[in-house]
Scaffold this active site. Structure first.
Site, short mmCIF file in Angstrom:
data_model
loop_
_atom_site.label_atom_id
_atom_site.label_comp_id
_atom_site.label_asym_id
_atom_site.label_seq_id
_atom_site.Cartn_x
_atom_site.Cartn_y
_atom_site.Cartn_z
N ASP A 173 1.29 -1.07 0.29
CA ASP A 173 -0.10 -0.64 -0.14
C ASP A 173 1.03 1.00 0.10
OD1 ASP A 173 -2.44 1.60 0.09
OD2 ASP A 173 -3.21 0.42 2.05
N GLU B 204 -9.39 7.14 4.90
CA GLU B 204 -8.80 6.87 5.82
C GLU B 204 -8.23 7.89 6.71
OE1 GLU B 204 -5.22 4.86 4.22
OE2 GLU B 204 -6.22 5.51 2.15
#
Length: 832
Positions: free
Chosen positions: A326, A525
């Site tokens: 990621d 997020e």
């Protein structure tokens, strides 16, 4: 998980769960974070590279130089890379993060995306300087449709799709998403998210289908087939398909307290049976890539956990595609930085997502490879995996992106047949929690639409919509979309009725019924993490609107926009009907399809959705469940008997865990301070107003902002003076800084100071930035990049005062809110 949602209780809520998972608990210290592949299930990866293609790949690798091989293992973000860079460094991939776009424009139109795809492809295959010329692949976060692109079909977020309990629908959605991605020239989506959220305080919980691993597992194969085609299919580009990426491996939804990028301190059996379960069908359906999680298991970061990446996923589960990290997640591995992390490659990572650090990662890997400290066998294995996937795509013979099937077919973006499927998904995702005989709404009557987000496509679409957080967007960015209000108006007017829109619930003619929309604002997020399962107090204003309408004898239908189950007992008690619409996306008309009947009040569609996660009784899930998994009423199966009022608790202290000051008060365990030049020696803690500080030089009063007395006004007759927020437990914002998050403060300047500065005070260093504040007649949300203040010396890993606004001379400033986020109205510059 141990903590907020006990796994045993979650299991008991799942139909057919005969025995609970083993009790979770810490592993012995010597074994923590080390998996035993032998206890994990075996699978068979169905994708077989034909001998001719194997030979072609071997021949390519024999010709590739070491720099070309390293380049294939690196992925750069569009923000920070050019076609010339791709040519020079032989990069294997580029991506578009949540706030990137062609030419630095988030709002670039589809033809610009396709042109950019051509430009980067042409650079990657350029052999004029002797390079092998491996075509690049472009990854994109198409997580609920091709959601970066203006005009694309936006499906409900996964939390809503989970409530539909319809794997066949998921496969159709995947196929449409693949088509719309191919229109703009990309080949790879970072989807599906197969997380199994166990604590819905987590800001990414809405990206998961369900807290039930069995439901998630039933969806994974369907979505992968929709995106990629049959499990063993090759030449995907010729068939209008893309490669998928299941994420985030592993247990991103199992972290303690739902903290994003946190630690899943759970037993390996729980890791396997809950969070690992969806990866079986992913592997069996030939998913091409898997993304390693930011999070850790038993203290070991996933991007560096060889026992899981290689031992379990690649060896035991037989995953034959490639592993990508990621966004700079390799930098969180023990002993690593964003610029250097050989440990990730050695653990099993095949491609580094190094959006803005790619040059440093490339140089570091190359230097280590040349020095012989990075095993060439591991490098070659990673390169071979990347080239295998590119070969499976049919990339080597596909030509430039604009020449491929579906490319440039801009009529397919938001095509009517695609929107019809999205509208069907909205209908199937709706969950009816209460109906006291007021639904369906008669189409021929008078309907009032009130509340928040009624005519706001961005609000109903949530995060990961055009921008990372899904904020700062007007309806003009959603051509062809239907807001909730537009959907109701079309349905009611088609039956001969009328619709009036008024956010506060006022009307010119008394309506027969009122729909009141409320719920969460968009987030992704970081910004979405919460301290409790309750709405922020400033989002509960529509409750008063419901109360007012009920007092006037008007039936009220509450429609909630949300990415998770939340405590809403006051609204459930007030409303005559309560519908959870989740985050429906671009086709808001699907809500009216179910809520508005025909002219005789008969349903046109029934409710078929049911909860895919438990609904809390209070803001604390430990205190009980109000509605269990699979609960959902319908017209055919209404609730028996009259409504029994629910117990209401004080949720006014609910606050986003990354909001530090709002509604006139500091967050729990935080203090609002006024300081002088001597810091704590001249410090006054502000708890009530009016108040004075610094010997009367600063007067603090209340001012309305969003709510009554929701701001604090600081009138300074002579500086220096500072407004500060302190948390006695140091705040670590390293992750947020890595993700380009902003420190936001909302202020109204009545009188500008001679000069001002914003400072972050850390345990090992502070960073300060001069700021210019302009007097005005309204509150303005200013933003400063955390990276900027880190670059100026702030120790973002241990901030003791994450906000200090200091002034010189006389000043008059009102402070309304301080938080982290991305939705600044004015981004303050960061001079070098």
């Amino acid at each position: 998980m141990r903590g907020f949602w006990p796994v045993v209780a979650a299991c008991s809520a799942i139909a057919g769960c005969s025995t609970p998972p083993p009790a979770s608990g810490p592993a012995p210290q010597s074994l923590r974070g080390v998996a035993d592949p032998a206890i994990w299930p075996k699978y068979t990866y169905p994708v077989v590279t034909p001998p001719t293609e194997k030979a072609q790949i071997a021949a390519l690798m024999a010709r590739m130089t070491l720099p070309e091989k390293i380049g294939q293992l690196v992925q750069a973000d569009l923000c920070c890379v050019t076609p010339a860079d791709v040519r020079q460094y032989h990069l294997g991939s580029i991506l578009v993060g949540g706030n990137s776009g062609p030419g630095g424009n988030d709002f670039a139109l589809a033809p610009q995306w396709l042109k950019a795809a051509d430009d980067f492809w042409a650079a990657s295959v350029d052999t004029s300087q002797g390079a092998v010329g491996i075509p690049i692949i472009w990854g994109i976060d198409a997580v609920h449709g091709n959601s970066n692109i203006i005009g694309a079909t936006l499906f409900p977020h996964n939390v809503g799709l989970g409530a539909a309990h319809d794997p066949a629908l998921i496969e159709r959605i995947g196929a449409i998403t693949a088509t719309e991605i191919r229109v703009t020239g990309q080949e790879w989506t970072f989807a599906p998210t197969v997380t199994v959220p166990q604590d819905y305080r987590w800001g990414r919980a809405y990206e998961g289908y369900s807290s039930d691993p069995r439901l998630v597992a039933s969806y994974v194969g369907a979505m992968v087939r929709g995106l990629q085609g049959p499990p063993d299919q090759r030449d995907l580009l010729a068939r209008g398909k893309v490669i998928a990426s299941t994420k985030h491996f592993l247990a991103d939804g199992g972290t303690k307290d739902g903290v994003d990028q946190g630690d899943a301190d759970i037993a390996e059996t729980e890791l396997r049976d809950i969070h690992g379960l969806p990866y079986g069908p992913a592997v069996e359906n030939g998913v091409a890539t898997v993304m390693a999680s930011f999070s850790s298991w038993q203290g070991v970061k996933m991007a560096g956990n060889r026992s899981l990446l290689t031992g379990v996923l690649k060896d035991r589960m037989d995953f034959g595609g490639f592993l990508v990290t990621d966004w700079n997640s390799h930098g969180q591995v023990a002993g690593c930085t964003n610029d250097s992390c050989p440990q990730a490659l050695e653990a099993g990572v095949d491609m580094y997502m190094a959006p803005d650090t790619w040059k440093a990662i490339y140089a570091d890997l190359l230097a280590r490879a040349r020095a012989g400290t990075l095993p060439i066998d591991r490098i070659d294995d990673a390169v071979r995996r990347v080239l295998d996937v590119k070969s499976r795509l049919g990339l080597f013979g596909a030509g430039k992106p604009s020449s491929r099937p579906l490319s440039g077919r801009f009529d397919l973006l938001g095509a009517p047949e695609h929107r019809a499927v999205a509208r069907e998904a909205v209908r199937k995702s709706l969950v009816l929690l209460k109906n006291q005989g007021v639904l369906p709404i008669k189409a021929g009557g008078r309907l009032l639409i009130a509340g928040e987000g009624t005519d706001d496509v961005a609000r109903q679409s949530g995060g990961w919509t055009i921008t990372w957080q899904g904020t700062g967007l007007g309806n003009d960015k959603f051509p062809g979309a239907t807001s909730l209000y537009s959907g109701f108006r079309q349905a009611v007017e088609a039956g001969g009725g009328s619709v009036e829109l008024n956010a506060d619930g006022n009307y010119t003619r008394k309506p027969d019924a009122a729909v009141v929309v409320f719920g969460e604002k968009p987030y992704a997020e970081f910004q979405g993490d919460r301290a409790t399962l309750a709405l922020d107090s400033d989002l509960t204003g529509p409750y008063q609107t419901m109360r007012k309408l009920k007092a006037q004898g008007i039936p009220v239908i509450a429609v909630m926009l949300t990415g998770r189950p939340l405590y809403t007992n006051p609204a459930l008690n007030l409303a005559d009907a309560f519908v959870v619409a989740w985050l429906p996306g671009s086709e808001g008309g699907g809500v009216a399809d179910v809520l508005v009947g025909d002219g005789k009040g008969r349903p046109r569609f029934d409710f078929t959705g049911s909860l895919a996660a438990r609904w809390p009784l209070t803001p604390n899930m430990r205190e009980g469940v109000l509605y269990d998994m699979n609960f959902g009423l319908s017209y055919a199966s209404p609730a028996p008997g009259p409504w029994k009022p629910l117990r209401e608790v004080d949720a006014s202290q609910a606050m986003d865990s990354r909001t530090w000051f709002t509604a006139g008060r500091a967050a729990a365990s935080w203090s609002l301070l006024v300081e002088g030049i001597n810091g704590t020696a001249d410090e006054t803690r502000i708890t009530t107003v009016p108040a004075e500080a610094l010997g009367g030089r600063v007067k603090i009063t209340a001012l309305d902002y969003r709510v009554q007395e929701g701001a604090r006004r600081f009138t300074v007759t002579g500086g220096p003076a500072a407004i500060a927020l302190r948390n006695f437990s140091p705040v670590n914002l390293d992750r947020e800084t890595n993700a380009d998050v902003l420190l936001l403060f909302t202020a109204r300047v009545f009188g500008a100071p001679e000069s001002a500065a914003l400072t972050l005070v850390g345990a090992k260093g502070s960073g300060s930035l001069p700021v210019s504040l302009t007097p005005g007649d309204r509150f303005v949300r200013y933003g400063v990049a955390l990276k900027c203040l880190r670059g100026r010396g702030a120790d973002v890993t241990a901030l003791t005062k994450p906000f200090v606004l200091s002034t010189q001379g006389a000043a008059d400033i009102a402070l309304g809110e301080v938080r982290l986020g991305m939705d600044a109205e004015v981004v303050l510059p960061c001079p070098a």
